[in-house]
Write a protein that holds these residues in place. Structure first.
Motif, PDB file in Angstrom:
ATOM      1  N   THR A 198       0.828  -1.216   0.000  1.00  0.00           N
ATOM      2  CA  THR A 198       0.000   0.000   0.000  1.00  0.00           C
ATOM      3  C   THR A 198       0.859   1.260   0.000  1.00  0.00           C
ATOM      4  O   THR A 198       0.503   2.256  -0.631  1.00  0.00           O
ATOM      5  CB  THR A 198      -0.973   0.030   1.192  1.00  0.00           C
ATOM      6  N   ALA A 199       1.988   1.224   0.690  1.00  0.00           N
ATOM      7  CA  ALA A 199       2.871   2.398   0.691  1.00  0.00           C
ATOM      8  C   ALA A 199       3.345   2.711  -0.717  1.00  0.00           C
ATOM      9  O   ALA A 199       3.368   3.879  -1.134  1.00  0.00           O
ATOM     10  CB  ALA A 199       4.059   2.149   1.621  1.00  0.00           C
ATOM     11  N   ILE A 200       3.730   1.671  -1.450  1.00  0.00           N
ATOM     12  CA  ILE A 200       4.204   1.882  -2.827  1.00  0.00           C
ATOM     13  C   ILE A 200       3.095   2.467  -3.694  1.00  0.00           C
ATOM     14  O   ILE A 200       3.327   3.384  -4.486  1.00  0.00           O
ATOM     15  CB  ILE A 200       4.726   0.552  -3.397  1.00  0.00           C
ATOM     16  N   ARG A 201       1.887   1.964  -3.533  1.00  0.00           N
ATOM     17  CA  ARG A 201       0.759   2.470  -4.333  1.00  0.00           C
ATOM     18  C   ARG A 201       0.400   3.891  -3.941  1.00  0.00           C
ATOM     19  O   ARG A 201       0.045   4.723  -4.809  1.00  0.00           O
ATOM     20  CB  ARG A 201      -0.452   1.543  -4.160  1.00  0.00           C
ATOM     21  N   LEU A 202       0.491   4.208  -2.661  1.00  0.00           N
ATOM     22  CA  LEU A 202       0.149   5.553  -2.197  1.00  0.00           C
ATOM     23  C   LEU A 202       1.019   6.618  -2.843  1.00  0.00           C
ATOM     24  O   LEU A 202       0.573   7.750  -3.059  1.00  0.00           O
ATOM     25  CB  LEU A 202       0.310   5.644  -0.675  1.00  0.00           C
ATOM     26  N   ALA A 203       2.263   6.273  -3.159  1.00  0.00           N
ATOM     27  CA  ALA A 203       3.170   7.261  -3.726  1.00  0.00           C
ATOM     28  C   ALA A 203       2.622   7.847  -5.024  1.00  0.00           C
ATOM     29  O   ALA A 203       2.684   9.064  -5.252  1.00  0.00           O
ATOM     30  CB  ALA A 203       4.542   6.623  -3.958  1.00  0.00           C
ATOM     31  N   ALA A 204       2.073   6.992  -5.884  1.00  0.00           N
ATOM     32  CA  ALA A 204       1.505   7.490  -7.142  1.00  0.00           C
ATOM     33  C   ALA A 204       0.282   8.356  -6.889  1.00  0.00           C
ATOM     34  O   ALA A 204       0.051   9.345  -7.597  1.00  0.00           O
ATOM     35  CB  ALA A 204       1.147   6.308  -8.044  1.00  0.00           C
ATOM     36  N   LEU A 205      -0.519   7.996  -5.893  1.00  0.00           N
ATOM     37  CA  LEU A 205      -1.701   8.798  -5.566  1.00  0.00           C
ATOM     38  C   LEU A 205      -1.287  10.162  -5.023  1.00  0.00           C
ATOM     39  O   LEU A 205      -1.947  11.177  -5.295  1.00  0.00           O
ATOM     40  CB  LEU A 205      -2.587   8.059  -4.558  1.00  0.00           C
ATOM     41  N   ALA A 206      -0.207  10.191  -4.245  1.00  0.00           N
ATOM     42  CA  ALA A 206       0.284  11.475  -3.727  1.00  0.00           C
ATOM     43  C   ALA A 206       0.699  12.390  -4.873  1.00  0.00           C
ATOM     44  O   ALA A 206       0.386  13.589  -4.885  1.00  0.00           O
ATOM     45  CB  ALA A 206       1.454  11.239  -2.773  1.00  0.00           C
ATOM     46  N   LYS A 207       1.398  11.834  -5.851  1.00  0.00           N
ATOM     47  CA  LYS A 207       1.803  12.631  -7.018  1.00  0.00           C
ATOM     48  C   LYS A 207       0.578  13.096  -7.798  1.00  0.00           C
ATOM     49  O   LYS A 207       0.499  14.260  -8.224  1.00  0.00           O
ATOM     50  CB  LYS A 207       2.720  11.795  -7.912  1.00  0.00           C
ATOM     51  N   GLN A 208      -0.381  12.185  -7.969  1.00  0.00           N
ATOM     52  CA  GLN A 208      -1.603  12.538  -8.688  1.00  0.00           C
ATOM     53  C   GLN A 208      -2.356  13.667  -7.989  1.00  0.00           C
ATOM     54  O   GLN A 208      -2.968  14.529  -8.639  1.00  0.00           O
ATOM     55  CB  GLN A 208      -2.502  11.299  -8.801  1.00  0.00           C
ATOM     56  N   ALA A 209      -2.279  13.690  -6.670  1.00  0.00           N
ATOM     57  CA  ALA A 209      -2.973  14.732  -5.900  1.00  0.00           C
ATOM     58  C   ALA A 209      -2.316  16.092  -6.048  1.00  0.00           C
ATOM     59  O   ALA A 209      -2.937  17.122  -5.770  1.00  0.00           O
ATOM     60  CB  ALA A 209      -3.014  14.342  -4.423  1.00  0.00           C
TER      61      ALA A 209
END
Length: 495
Positions: A198-209
């Motif tokens: 989940t941490a790895i996936r969250l990184a892309a969401l943070a950038k998208q945000a």
């Protein structure tokens, strides 16, 4: 609409899993090619190969974080603007709830019914809460000589490393990155090698945000990555949740390097005290079962020591056994499963060794006591022992599994003495109908959180979370957590 067991299984066969580190806005493999396998503890199946960050990746991430922090693109944003981005981040976590919940369940063996209703929504709530808090706090104008203006302000501490555990991967991570990012810091997240997805996936969401490159980065790997972060001279703060032993190592490494700020949320052996005037024995027994068996007992706040007054022992244990039956483990992808799988073989063997130790020391088995579903994965029955002495091994050491020690006592004084006789001080609870007793016992229990006639209540972010003694220092959650990731500055202006 909630998915069925069959739908979750179908989704699990379709999901795309990212296993690379996230550095300076992009996913990258380890330069030396090192990786480790991510294994589903419920099936033994390999989920993905995960990049094992080495010295090169740590240096890249720290350099990017320092550059991103120093250029002010995040820390100098107006609080409202930073808050809007973090709210978008929270919204994306909610939008991807099922995907993140499934990753958490596959990775850590957690029941899907919990990851969809507690872990992922809790992480989104945490990020949103701190986003909304950013512009609600200010500094001070100090009372000084009228020829001076004295300001006391808080500013971001700089580059923060967060090393988080495997039992609540996304939730514990959010308790670190939520306030750290809100305060304007650059953050490097090091998830446990047991549950990095989940941490790895969250990184892309943070950038998208809209979080700038270098401000949110993820370095998967084992303890060597955490040590490099703790020792790094250009990291300003390290926040850790995990075992007391590892926490001491991190504190020592930080002291030997640049005296970076260190915040530690560590172990627990929490007492759950049931007095004979308990208002509802059946409810207390159900709650006690949840306090130890929720999340397979893999909780730092687990109510792993159940202290029951002698004259209600038999009635209480009878009710407890009924409640424990509801936590029998099953497929984590089944929304009806009470418990899931133990996170990995190492932890599984450790928990079983404690069960064997309890039996060898003469503890009386109340329920459970063995592994189950051994043909499929790493499952252990909800287990409880009556312990004749409070100094038995399972009463003293943190097991981090579904194993309960039941200890009887004669009076309140003995209960408090037993409860406080531990190196830990994270949480505690007392059950009583007497409001005076409730207040008096709560004050005397040496713990960061005390529940009265309940256990593990208070998911609200307003309550600080952390412990006394060797359960750590500092607090997660609440505005106190926001303070952890800032430095105080005094500015005096002569008129």
């Amino acid at each position: 609409m909630a998915r069925t067991h069959a739908q979750w299984k179908a989704f699990s066969s379709e999901i795309q899993i990212e296993g690379r580190a996230f550095i300076d806005g992009q996913y990258v493999n380890a330069a030396d090619g090192r990786s480790f396998d991510c294994i589903n503890p419920a099936t033994g199946d390999k989920l993905a190969s995960i990049a094992w960050a080495g010295e090169h990746e740590v240096e890249q991430a720290v350099t990017a974080a320092r550059r991103a922090f120093d250029n002010g693109g995040w820390s100098d944003l107006p609080p409202l603007a930073r808050g809007r981005i973090l709210k978008r981040f929270a919204a994306l976590i909610r939008e991807h709830r099922d995907e993140l919940a499934l990753l958490e369940t596959l990775d850590a063996g957690k029941p899907i019914g919990d990851t969809t209703t507690v872990d992922v929504p809790g992480a989104a709530y945490c990020v949103e809460w701190f986003a909304e808090a950013i512009d609600k706090i200010g500094g001070e104008v100090a009372p000084v000589d009228p020829k001076l203006v004295g300001l006391v302000t808080r500013e971001a501490i700089g580059v923060v490393a967060a090393v988080v555990p495997w039992n609540f991967p996304i939730l514990m991570a959010s308790w670190k990155f939520g306030p750290a990012l809100a305060a304007g810091n650059a953050l490097i997240l090091k998830p446990s090698e047991k549950s990095p997805l989940t941490a790895i996936r969250l990184a892309a969401l943070a950038k998208q945000a809209g979080i700038p490159d270098g401000i949110f980065q993820v370095l998967p790997g084992a303890g060597d990555v955490g040590k490099r972060l703790a020792m790094h001279m250009d990291i300003d703060c390290i926040a850790f949740t995990g075992s007391t032993g590892v926490g001491k190592l991190i504190a020592a490494d930080a002291a030997q390097s640049n005296l970076k700020r260190v915040w530690l949320e560590l172990g627990g052996k929490s007492p759950n005290i049931v007095l004979s005037d308990c208002p509802d024995i059946a409810r207390a027994a159900r709650t006690a079962a949840g306090a130890i068996f929720y999340n397979m007992g893999e909780m730092c706040t687990a109510g792993s020591r159940l202290l029951v007054q002698e004259d209600i022992k038999d009635a209480f244990i009878a009710e407890f056994k009924k409640a424990a039956a509801g936590f029998y483990p099953g497929d984590p992808l089944d929304p009806a499963s009470g418990m899931g799988a133990i996170v990995d073989r190492i932890q599984y063997d450790k928990v079983l060794s404690y069960i064997d130790k309890a039996k060898s020391e003469g503890a009386e088995l109340v329920c459970g006591g063995k592994a189950t579903h051994t043909d499929t994965g790493l499952f252990i029955e909800p287990t409880a022992f009556v312990c004749q002495r409070p100094d038995m091994t399972i009463c003293r050491e943190e097991i981090f599994g579904p194993v309960l020690s039941i200890i009887t006592f004669k009076d309140v004084e003995e209960a408090i003495r037993i409860a406080n006789d531990t190196e830990y001080g994270l949480a505690a609870a007392v059950w009583t109908s007497n409001v005076t007793t409730a207040h008096q016992v709560s004050r005397r229990l040496r713990a960061g959180t005390v529940w009265v006639n309940c256990y593990d209540e208070g998911g609200d972010m307003n309550f600080p979370f952390g412990g006394f003694k060797q359960s750590g220092n500092g607090r997660d959650k609440s505005l106190h957590a926001l303070e952890k990731y800032t430095e105080l500055k005094s500015t005096l202006i002569k008129l």
